[in-house]
Design a protein around this motif. Structure first.
Motif, PDB file in Angstrom:
ATOM      1  N   LEU A 204       0.829  -1.210   0.000  1.00 18.27           N
ATOM      2  CA  LEU A 204       0.000   0.000   0.000  1.00 18.27           C
ATOM      3  C   LEU A 204       0.860   1.255   0.000  1.00 18.27           C
ATOM      4  O   LEU A 204       0.556   2.232  -0.703  1.00 18.27           O
ATOM      5  N   TRP A 205       1.940   1.270   0.781  1.00 16.77           N
ATOM      6  CA  TRP A 205       2.851   2.419   0.756  1.00 16.77           C
ATOM      7  C   TRP A 205       3.418   2.597  -0.651  1.00 16.77           C
ATOM      8  O   TRP A 205       3.497   3.724  -1.172  1.00 16.77           O
ATOM      9  N   ALA A 206       3.842   1.481  -1.268  1.00 19.47           N
ATOM     10  CA  ALA A 206       4.407   1.564  -2.612  1.00 19.47           C
ATOM     11  C   ALA A 206       3.370   1.979  -3.643  1.00 19.47           C
ATOM     12  O   ALA A 206       3.725   2.504  -4.710  1.00 19.47           O
ATOM     13  N   SER A 207       2.085   1.773  -3.353  1.00 25.91           N
ATOM     14  CA  SER A 207       1.019   2.150  -4.290  1.00 25.91           C
ATOM     15  C   SER A 207       0.622   3.612  -4.173  1.00 25.91           C
ATOM     16  O   SER A 207      -0.211   4.077  -4.963  1.00 25.91           O
ATOM     17  N   GLY A 208       1.191   4.327  -3.216  1.00 28.88           N
ATOM     18  CA  GLY A 208       0.908   5.752  -3.075  1.00 28.88           C
ATOM     19  C   GLY A 208       0.052   6.123  -1.889  1.00 28.88           C
ATOM     20  O   GLY A 208      -0.483   7.242  -1.833  1.00 28.88           O
ATOM     21  N   ALA A 209      -0.083   5.228  -0.907  1.00 28.25           N
ATOM     22  CA  ALA A 209      -0.880   5.540   0.280  1.00 28.25           C
ATOM     23  C   ALA A 209      -0.183   6.612   1.109  1.00 28.25           C
ATOM     24  O   ALA A 209       1.045   6.621   1.237  1.00 28.25           O
ATOM     25  N   GLU A 210      -0.985   7.509   1.670  1.00 25.74           N
ATOM     26  CA  GLU A 210      -0.463   8.583   2.514  1.00 25.74           C
ATOM     27  C   GLU A 210      -0.627   8.274   3.997  1.00 25.74           C
ATOM     28  O   GLU A 210       0.111   8.811   4.819  1.00 25.74           O
ATOM     29  N   LYS A 255      -5.351   1.890  -6.519  1.00 25.35           N
ATOM     30  CA  LYS A 255      -5.916   0.565  -6.747  1.00 25.35           C
ATOM     31  C   LYS A 255      -5.282  -0.115  -7.946  1.00 25.35           C
ATOM     32  O   LYS A 255      -5.023  -1.327  -7.930  1.00 25.35           O
ATOM     33  N   ASP A 256      -4.995   0.649  -8.999  1.00 18.34           N
ATOM     34  CA  ASP A 256      -4.365   0.057 -10.185  1.00 18.34           C
ATOM     35  C   ASP A 256      -2.992  -0.511  -9.848  1.00 18.34           C
ATOM     36  O   ASP A 256      -2.630  -1.610 -10.277  1.00 18.34           O
ATOM     37  N   ILE A 257      -2.223   0.225  -9.062  1.00 24.08           N
ATOM     38  CA  ILE A 257      -0.884  -0.255  -8.703  1.00 24.08           C
ATOM     39  C   ILE A 257      -0.980  -1.400  -7.700  1.00 24.08           C
ATOM     40  O   ILE A 257      -0.230  -2.386  -7.780  1.00 24.08           O
ATOM     41  N   PHE A 258      -1.929  -1.273  -6.765  1.00 23.70           N
ATOM     42  CA  PHE A 258      -2.051  -2.289  -5.719  1.00 23.70           C
ATOM     43  C   PHE A 258      -2.505  -3.630  -6.292  1.00 23.70           C
ATOM     44  O   PHE A 258      -2.126  -4.690  -5.776  1.00 23.70           O
TER      45      PHE A 258
END
Length: 304
Positions: A204-210, A255-258
Motif C-alpha cells: 500500500l505504501w508503494a502504491s501511493g498511500a499517505e 488501486k491500479d498499482i495495488f
C-alpha cells in the motif's frame, strides 16, 4: 551334524584336551561351548522344570492363578483411580488460576484503556494550547505548519480522505494445510500471519498511500506488525479476523498499482489455496485514526 561342520562353527572339539605326550592313553577334558548348547539343547530349562512339576502333580491350583490375576487387576485399577483423582484436583487448581489471571488481564486492560484515553485528552489540550499561542503572528503560524507536517509524518494526527478498504478474513472451516504457517500453528485455523499483513502494508505504501491503519491501529514509524503465538499484534494491540486495512490516497491510481503488487498476489494465492476472504474496494471517504502519542522527554518555553 557332521564333525567337520561342528568344528567349522567353533563348537565342541573332540580332540580338545587330548594329551600329545600320552597318545596311547588319551585324556578328554570336556570343554563347554555356548554354541554347542544352543545347537543341541533346544528347550529352555524352565520348560523342562514345568513339565516335570506337571507330571509330578505339583501344578499350581487354578484358584491361585485367578487370585494373582485379580490382584493385578485391582492394582491397575487403584493406580488409574489415583491418577484420575490427582488430575481432577490439579485441573481445579489450574482453572482457578486461569480465572484469576484472566481477571487480572481484564483489569489491566481496562486500566490501560482509561489511561490511554486520559493521555489522548491531555495531548489534545496541549495541542489546542499550542495552536492558540502560536497563531497570533507569522512566526508562530510558520512554526505550526512545521509541527503539523512533523505530526503527519509521525502518524500523530488523524486523516480523512478518499482511499482503499481491504478486508481479509480467515477461512471459516479447518483445512489440512501443509505449508510452514500451519507447521508453526498446529491445530489452528489461522492462515494469515504477520508477514502477510506486513507485505500488504508495504504494498500500500508503494502504491501511493499517505496514511495506513490495520485493525483500527495507525501504522507509523514506530509501529510493528508481529506474530504473538496464535494472534497478531499491531503496535502491541491484538487484532482479530476480519482484518480491515484502510489506506488514504488517490483511490483509482492506488488501486491500479495495488492490484499488481506482491502483497495482493500473496493474498490471492491464499484465497485460492485455503479459502481466505479478500475484498478490495475504493471509497470517497476513509477515516484513518491518529497513532499513539509518544512520550515527551523534555520541553521548555521559547524565549526564556
Amino acid at each position: 551334524m557332521t564333525q567337520s561342520f561342528r568344528e567349522s562353527l567353533g563348537g565342541y572339539d573332540p580332540n580338545a584336551g587330548r594329551s600329545a605326550h600320552a597318545a596311547d592313553k588319551p585324556t578328554l577334558i570336556p570343554v563347554p561351548s555356548l554354541l554347542r548348547s544352543l545347537l543341541t539343547e533346544h528347550l529352555d530349562p524352565g520348560y523342562a522344570a514345568a513339565a516335570e512339576a506337571t507330571a509330578a502333580g505339583k501344578r499350581r491350583p487354578r484358584w491361585q492363578n485367578w487370585a494373582w490375576q485379580l490382584a493385578g487387576a485391582l492394582l491397575i485399577a487403584v493406580v488409574f483411580a489415583t491418577a484420575m483423582a490427582q488430575a481432577r484436583s490439579t485441573a481445579t487448581g489450574v482453572r482457578e488460576t486461569q480465572h484469576a489471571l484472566a481477571g487480572s488481564v481484564r483489569s489491566a486492560e481496562s486500566a490501560t484503556t482509561d489511561l490511554a484515553a486520559r493521555r489522548d485528552a491531555l495531548a489534545a489540550q496541549v495541542g489546542a494550547q499550542r495552536r492558540s499561542r502560536l497563531e497570533g503572528d507569522a512566526r508562530g503560524r510558520q512554526l505550526l505548519d512545521q509541527l503539523d507536517d512533523a505530526d503527519f509524518a509521525a502518524a500523530a494526527t488523524g486523516v480523512i480522505g478518499p482511499g482503499l478498504t481491504i478486508t481479509v478474513t480467515e477461512p471459516g472451516g479447518s483445512q489440512n494445510l501443509s505449508d510452514v504457517s500451519k507447521q508453526r500453528l498446529p491445530g489452528s485455523q489461522q492462515v494469515i500471519l504477520d508477514r502477510d499483513l506486513q507485505l500488504l502494508v508495504n504494498s500500500l505504501w508503494a502504491s501511493g498511500a499517505e496514511a495506513v491503519s490495520v485493525g483500527g491501529v495507525r501504522v507509523g514509524p514506530n509501529v510493528t506488525v508481529r506474530q504473538a503465538g496464535g494472534g497478531i499484534l499491531v503496535d502491541n494491540q491484538p487484532i482479530v479476523s476480519p482484518y480491515v486495512i484502510l489506506a488514504v490516497g488517490p483511490p483509482n491510481t492506488m488501486k491500479d498499482i495495488f492490484e499488481r503488487s506482491s502483497g495482493l498476489q500473496r493474498l490471492r494465492l491464499l484465497e485460492l489455496s485455503y479459502g481466505v476472504g479478500v475484498q478490495v474496494s475504493a471509497a470517497d471517504t476513509v477515516t484513518v485514526p491518529a497513532g499513539s502519542v509518544r512520550e515527551v522527554n523534555f520541553a521548555k518555553q521559547i524565549g526564556q
